[in-house]
Structure formats: structure tokens, C-alpha cells
Design a protein around this motif. Structure first.
Motif, PDB file in Angstrom:
ATOM      1  N   LYS A  97       0.764  -0.961   0.089  1.00  0.00           N
ATOM      2  CA  LYS A  97      -0.265  -0.102   0.066  1.00  0.00           C
ATOM      3  C   LYS A  97       0.447   0.960   0.180  1.00  0.00           C
ATOM      4  O   LYS A  97       1.412   1.347   1.312  1.00  0.00           O
ATOM      5  N   GLY A  98       0.499   1.728  -0.766  1.00  0.00           N
ATOM      6  CA  GLY A  98       1.517   2.965  -1.356  1.00  0.00           C
ATOM      7  C   GLY A  98       2.520   2.751  -1.966  1.00  0.00           C
ATOM      8  O   GLY A  98       3.505   4.335  -1.399  1.00  0.00           O
ATOM      9  N   GLU A  99       3.220   2.064  -1.932  1.00  0.00           N
ATOM     10  CA  GLU A  99       4.723   2.098  -2.696  1.00  0.00           C
ATOM     11  C   GLU A  99       4.080   1.506  -3.825  1.00  0.00           C
ATOM     12  O   GLU A  99       4.177   0.693  -4.932  1.00  0.00           O
ATOM     13  N   PHE A 100       4.075   2.711  -4.948  1.00  0.00           N
ATOM     14  CA  PHE A 100       3.937   2.207  -6.704  1.00  0.00           C
ATOM     15  C   PHE A 100       4.971   2.248  -7.691  1.00  0.00           C
ATOM     16  O   PHE A 100       6.288   2.733  -6.875  1.00  0.00           O
ATOM     17  N   GLY A 109       9.370   6.652  -8.563  1.00  0.00           N
ATOM     18  CA  GLY A 109       9.915   8.142  -8.761  1.00  0.00           C
ATOM     19  C   GLY A 109      11.719   7.816  -9.530  1.00  0.00           C
ATOM     20  O   GLY A 109      12.170   9.125  -9.814  1.00  0.00           O
ATOM     21  N   ASN A 110      11.230   6.825 -10.156  1.00  0.00           N
ATOM     22  CA  ASN A 110      12.230   6.128 -11.081  1.00  0.00           C
ATOM     23  C   ASN A 110      11.894   6.178 -12.216  1.00  0.00           C
ATOM     24  O   ASN A 110      12.870   5.953 -13.256  1.00  0.00           O
ATOM     25  N   LEU A 111      10.214   6.823 -12.548  1.00  0.00           N
ATOM     26  CA  LEU A 111       9.265   6.763 -14.155  1.00  0.00           C
ATOM     27  C   LEU A 111       9.578   8.410 -14.118  1.00  0.00           C
ATOM     28  O   LEU A 111      10.316   8.842 -13.387  1.00  0.00           O
ATOM     29  N   SER A 112       9.478   8.043 -15.342  1.00  0.00           N
ATOM     30  CA  SER A 112       9.363   9.400 -16.653  1.00  0.00           C
ATOM     31  C   SER A 112       8.309  10.256 -16.364  1.00  0.00           C
ATOM     32  O   SER A 112       8.246  11.580 -15.869  1.00  0.00           O
ATOM     33  N   ALA A 113       6.980   9.309 -15.887  1.00  0.00           N
ATOM     34  CA  ALA A 113       5.639  10.825 -15.356  1.00  0.00           C
ATOM     35  C   ALA A 113       6.252  11.272 -14.069  1.00  0.00           C
ATOM     36  O   ALA A 113       6.118  10.314 -13.270  1.00  0.00           O
ATOM     37  N   ARG A 114       5.332  11.896 -13.703  1.00  0.00           N
ATOM     38  CA  ARG A 114       4.996  12.504 -12.224  1.00  0.00           C
ATOM     39  C   ARG A 114       3.780  13.269 -12.063  1.00  0.00           C
ATOM     40  O   ARG A 114       2.642  12.628 -12.821  1.00  0.00           O
ATOM     41  N   CYS A 129      -4.075   2.265  -7.721  1.00  0.00           N
ATOM     42  CA  CYS A 129      -3.818   1.910  -9.594  1.00  0.00           C
ATOM     43  C   CYS A 129      -3.477   2.949 -10.098  1.00  0.00           C
ATOM     44  O   CYS A 129      -3.955   4.822  -9.768  1.00  0.00           O
ATOM     45  N   VAL A 130      -3.121   3.469 -10.939  1.00  0.00           N
ATOM     46  CA  VAL A 130      -2.779   4.603 -11.567  1.00  0.00           C
ATOM     47  C   VAL A 130      -3.414   4.921 -12.979  1.00  0.00           C
ATOM     48  O   VAL A 130      -2.633   4.499 -14.163  1.00  0.00           O
TER      49      VAL A 130
END
Length: 220
Positions: A97-100, A109-114, A129-130
Motif C-alpha cells: 500500500k502506497g508504494e507505487f 520515483g524512477n519513472l519519467s511521468a510525474r 492503480c494509476v
């Protein structure tokens, strides 16, 4: 010609084209920067079903792993006049939970999208989900709301040529059966999909024709 009683084979899809550049059958578009194929599914699905559909197509829910990937996903939304809508991506917090993280296990945090400003907010404690919006920003949402979604297939999974290959790149011979009906395949009416008639002979059909179909499931 394909008769109305034929069965569309999901594991024997005949593709035509090249493995680099341009659109491919099943709605996938080639992305040279990532050497991968992308598809925006317009028909909404809940996140688990979207994940399963991408898997059945030999791919996975796409994640904005690079800036080029994020731009490609946003461009697909724009091309389909969906800049005001959101589409599921392969980022979730279902394992913790909370760790996407992405389907590949890359932390958000290491992905391109913010994240969009104010996100993630975990409204009602049920947003695991996102989705990606038309501006390329991420929003946490409930996994149970049907939405459009992105699939990604690696280039090695999309070996395509005019001779006829299976969806995962095998030739029909390698797949174990190539019993074509006499004078088939004949590619009448842009027949790029494979089918099998009731008597067991293979045929080729237009991919937009309604027919019964067979699914293949690998036992676990």
C-alpha cells in the motif's frame, strides 16, 4: 473465403508488415525509441482485466519508463482525441500500500511521468492503480473503475512478415500444424487473420469479421 462457421485462432494471427516502423495488426504501433509496440485500448476495462488482456496479447500494461515512452503514450491519447480522458498504465501499489511501482518493478520515483499536483491522494483509501492524463501526469485511482488502457509488447514478441507467423513469432510449421485448405491463404479482402474450419483446415479471414474463437491457457 472464410465461412461463417470458422473459428478465429487467437494463437495463429497472420500478420503482414515489417517489424520496424508503421502500424501493425491488432492496433499496435511501433515505437523505435524503445524498440517496442504500443496499443491504446479504447474499450474500457478495470485494471485487473486490462492487465490480463495485455498479457493475453503477449505484452504487459505499459509504464512511462522513459521520457520517450511518456511522450508516446500522451501522443496516442491525443491521436485518439482523448486528451481530456485518462488511461490505465502499468503502475500500481497492489503489492504494498502506497508504494507505487511499474509492472517491471521500477519505483514510481524512477519513472519519467510525474504525479499531478495533489496526487497521489488515496481517496477513500482505495486508490492503488494509476492512470496517465493528456498532459503526461499520473493520478492514483481505484482499480475497479473501467477505463481505457495502454499495452506494450517487446519487439521480439512481434515478429511479423507476409508469410504468416503466430502471435508469439513462431511459424505455423514450428507451432505444429500448417494444414491449409486448398488455394489458401489467398489474402482476399485483406485477410490478415487466421481461422480453422469445422473440418480442421486452416483458412485466412478479414480480422474485423465476427466469428467464434478459441482461447489457449497455459496450465500453472
Amino acid at each position: 473465403m472464410c465461412k461463417t462457421y470458422c473459428f478465429i485462432l487467437t494463437s495463429v494471427i497472420l500478420l503482414q508488415g515489417k517489424a520496424t516502423g508503421g502500424p501493425v495488426r491488432m492496433g499496435y504501433e511501433y515505437m523505435p525509441e524503445e524498440d517496442a509496440w504500443l496499443r491504446l485500448h479504447i474499450e474500457p476495462a478495470i485494471w485487473p482485466d486490462a492487465r490480463l488482456r495485455c498479457h493475453l496479447e503477449g505484452g504487459a500494461l505499459a509504464s512511462p519508463t522513459t521520457s520517450a515512452m511518456t511522450k508516446a503514450l500522451v501522443a496516442m491519447l491525443a491521436a485518439n482525441k482523448m486528451t481530456m480522458r485518462h488511461a490505465y498504465i502499468g503502475v500500481h501499489a497492489l503489492l504494498s500500500k502506497g508504494e507505487f511501482m511499474s509492472m517491471e518493478g521500477i519505483p514510481m520515483g524512477n519513472l519519467s511521468a510525474r504525479w499531478r499536483e495533489g496526487e497521489p491522494n488515496n481517496m477513500k483509501n482505495e486508490e492503488d492503480c494509476v492512470v496517465l492524463d493528456g498532459a503526461g501526469e499520473a493520478i492514483d485511482v481505484s482499480c475497479s473503475t473501467p477505463r481505457p488502457y495502454f499495452c506494450r509488447k517487446e519487439s521480439t514478441r512481434m515478429i511479423v512478415n507476409k508469410c504468416g507467423t503466430t502471435a508469439d513469432g513462431q511459424t505455423l510449421s514450428e507451432a505444429g500444424y500448417e494444414g491449409w485448405r486448398h488455394n489458401e491463404p489467398n489474402n482476399v479482402e485483406k485477410e490478415f487473420c487466421g481461422a480453422i474450419d469445422r473440418d480442421g483446415y486452416l483458412n485466412n479471414c478479414p480480422c474485423d469479421r465476427f466469428a467464434l474463437f478459441i482461447c489457449e491457457v497455459t496450465p500453472k
